[in-house]
Design a protein around this motif. Sequence first.
Motif, mmCIF file in Angstrom:
data_model
loop_
_atom_site.group_PDB
_atom_site.id
_atom_site.type_symbol
_atom_site.label_atom_id
_atom_site.label_comp_id
_atom_site.label_asym_id
_atom_site.label_seq_id
_atom_site.Cartn_x
_atom_site.Cartn_y
_atom_site.Cartn_z
ATOM 1 N N CYS A 98 66.666 63.048 20.360
ATOM 2 C CA CYS A 98 67.203 62.260 21.463
ATOM 3 C C CYS A 98 66.079 61.470 22.124
ATOM 4 O O CYS A 98 64.954 61.976 22.263
ATOM 5 C CB CYS A 98 67.859 63.194 22.480
ATOM 6 S SG CYS A 98 68.556 62.368 23.929
ATOM 7 N N GLN A 99 66.376 60.248 22.496
ATOM 8 C CA GLN A 99 65.474 59.452 23.324
ATOM 9 C C GLN A 99 66.079 59.471 24.720
ATOM 10 O O GLN A 99 67.178 58.948 24.928
ATOM 11 C CB GLN A 99 65.363 58.021 22.786
ATOM 12 C CG GLN A 99 64.210 57.231 23.369
ATOM 13 C CD GLN A 99 62.847 57.747 22.899
ATOM 14 O OE1 GLN A 99 62.707 58.195 21.771
ATOM 15 N NE2 GLN A 99 61.867 57.697 23.762
ATOM 16 N N ALA A 100 65.394 60.114 25.651
ATOM 17 C CA ALA A 100 65.915 60.293 27.007
ATOM 18 C C ALA A 100 65.193 59.347 27.957
ATOM 19 O O ALA A 100 63.986 59.487 28.182
ATOM 20 C CB ALA A 100 65.739 61.743 27.444
ATOM 21 N N HIS A 101 65.939 58.397 28.491
ATOM 22 C CA HIS A 101 65.375 57.417 29.419
ATOM 23 C C HIS A 101 65.663 57.854 30.849
ATOM 24 O O HIS A 101 66.799 58.173 31.180
ATOM 25 C CB HIS A 101 65.980 56.037 29.160
ATOM 26 C CG HIS A 101 65.694 55.514 27.791
ATOM 27 N ND1 HIS A 101 64.525 54.869 27.479
ATOM 28 C CD2 HIS A 101 66.424 55.575 26.644
ATOM 29 C CE1 HIS A 101 64.548 54.529 26.195
ATOM 30 N NE2 HIS A 101 65.685 54.955 25.669
ATOM 31 N N HIS A 102 64.626 57.880 31.678
ATOM 32 C CA HIS A 102 64.735 58.300 33.079
ATOM 33 C C HIS A 102 64.289 57.127 33.941
ATOM 34 O O HIS A 102 63.095 56.848 34.034
ATOM 35 C CB HIS A 102 63.857 59.528 33.334
ATOM 36 C CG HIS A 102 64.204 60.676 32.443
ATOM 37 N ND1 HIS A 102 63.659 60.822 31.182
ATOM 38 C CD2 HIS A 102 65.056 61.714 32.617
ATOM 39 C CE1 HIS A 102 64.159 61.925 30.622
ATOM 40 N NE2 HIS A 102 65.011 62.475 31.471
ATOM 41 N N ILE A 103 65.260 56.430 34.549
ATOM 42 C CA ILE A 103 64.992 55.206 35.299
ATOM 43 C C ILE A 103 64.757 55.561 36.770
ATOM 44 O O ILE A 103 65.590 56.221 37.394
ATOM 45 C CB ILE A 103 66.174 54.213 35.184
ATOM 46 C CG1 ILE A 103 66.584 54.013 33.718
ATOM 47 C CG2 ILE A 103 65.831 52.893 35.879
ATOM 48 C CD1 ILE A 103 65.490 53.516 32.805
ATOM 49 N N TYR A 104 63.612 55.122 37.296
ATOM 50 C CA TYR A 104 63.308 55.403 38.697
ATOM 51 C C TYR A 104 62.788 54.148 39.391
ATOM 52 O O TYR A 104 62.243 53.248 38.769
ATOM 53 C CB TYR A 104 62.309 56.566 38.816
ATOM 54 C CG TYR A 104 60.949 56.315 38.210
ATOM 55 C CD1 TYR A 104 59.877 55.893 39.007
ATOM 56 C CD2 TYR A 104 60.716 56.494 36.849
ATOM 57 C CE1 TYR A 104 58.621 55.666 38.459
ATOM 58 C CE2 TYR A 104 59.470 56.275 36.290
ATOM 59 C CZ TYR A 104 58.425 55.858 37.107
ATOM 60 O OH TYR A 104 57.191 55.622 36.558
ATOM 61 N N ARG A 105 63.002 54.105 40.713
ATOM 62 C CA ARG A 105 62.611 52.965 41.529
ATOM 63 C C ARG A 105 61.124 53.010 41.856
ATOM 64 O O ARG A 105 60.579 54.066 42.120
ATOM 65 C CB ARG A 105 63.355 53.010 42.860
ATOM 66 C CG ARG A 105 64.544 52.148 42.932
ATOM 67 C CD ARG A 105 65.196 52.227 44.322
ATOM 68 N NE ARG A 105 66.631 52.176 44.168
ATOM 69 C CZ ARG A 105 67.312 51.057 43.962
ATOM 70 N NH1 ARG A 105 66.700 49.905 43.902
ATOM 71 N NH2 ARG A 105 68.616 51.094 43.818
ATOM 72 N N VAL A 106 60.508 51.839 41.855
ATOM 73 C CA VAL A 106 59.159 51.656 42.381
ATOM 74 C C VAL A 106 59.231 50.473 43.354
ATOM 75 O O VAL A 106 60.276 49.838 43.479
ATOM 76 C CB VAL A 106 58.117 51.405 41.258
ATOM 77 C CG1 VAL A 106 57.934 52.666 40.412
ATOM 78 C CG2 VAL A 106 58.513 50.242 40.370
ATOM 79 N N GLU A 107 58.130 50.205 44.046
ATOM 80 C CA GLU A 107 58.144 49.163 45.084
ATOM 81 C C GLU A 107 58.721 47.844 44.593
ATOM 82 O O GLU A 107 59.510 47.209 45.280
ATOM 83 C CB GLU A 107 56.726 48.918 45.602
ATOM 84 C CG GLU A 107 56.269 49.959 46.599
ATOM 85 C CD GLU A 107 54.860 49.681 47.089
ATOM 86 O OE1 GLU A 107 54.414 48.522 47.019
ATOM 87 O OE2 GLU A 107 54.217 50.636 47.534
ATOM 88 N N ASN A 113 60.705 56.334 32.529
ATOM 89 C CA ASN A 113 59.925 57.415 31.938
ATOM 90 C C ASN A 113 60.758 57.910 30.762
ATOM 91 O O ASN A 113 61.762 58.597 30.934
ATOM 92 C CB ASN A 113 59.667 58.535 32.953
ATOM 93 C CG ASN A 113 58.851 59.656 32.368
ATOM 94 O OD1 ASN A 113 59.315 60.773 32.246
ATOM 95 N ND2 ASN A 113 57.638 59.351 31.973
ATOM 96 N N SER A 114 60.350 57.480 29.563
ATOM 97 C CA SER A 114 61.122 57.718 28.353
ATOM 98 C C SER A 114 60.511 58.884 27.576
ATOM 99 O O SER A 114 59.310 58.893 27.316
ATOM 100 C CB SER A 114 61.105 56.440 27.508
ATOM 101 O OG SER A 114 61.744 56.658 26.289
#
Length: 152
Positions: A98-107, A113-114
């Motif tokens: 599995c390729q797990a993509h973790h999308i998070y906010r920055v300024e 973070n994949s």
Amino acid sequence: MSTHNHADRLDLADLVGRYAAAVDGRDIAALAGLFTTDAEFVQPAALVRRGQSPTVAGPEQIAATVLGAVGHLHSTHHAVGQQVLTVDGDAADGLVYCQAHHIYRVEDGFRDNSLAIRYRDSYRRVDGRWLVARRELTVDFAEDRPVTVPGA
């Protein structure tokens, strides 16, 4: 390959797809419903808070732990790849990529973070339905990069 075995393989592929969809949809009831009552989920030691066990037991606790780990993120996207299965009657073992993509906010936008991960799974058929009896998560590598999230 018998028809029965082919049907089992399709059902098991659907099961791991439903796991990914439940995590990405933050659907705790759907996620808990994919595990046996005595299920275990084993996390990599590096992802576990100090003093906590890497093993979580029971469907409700597993679902709460998994969704708790991604709750701070803008979104996730789990893209399931190959699934190598050994089916033996009402039990099966699987290796799932599995390729797990973790999308998070920055300024100034968003980052991903994949993680390239593998699940070592044990499955059990209960009342005609395949469920996850044990899932062990391994992270092979990670990368972190800026991404564009349309409409966000």
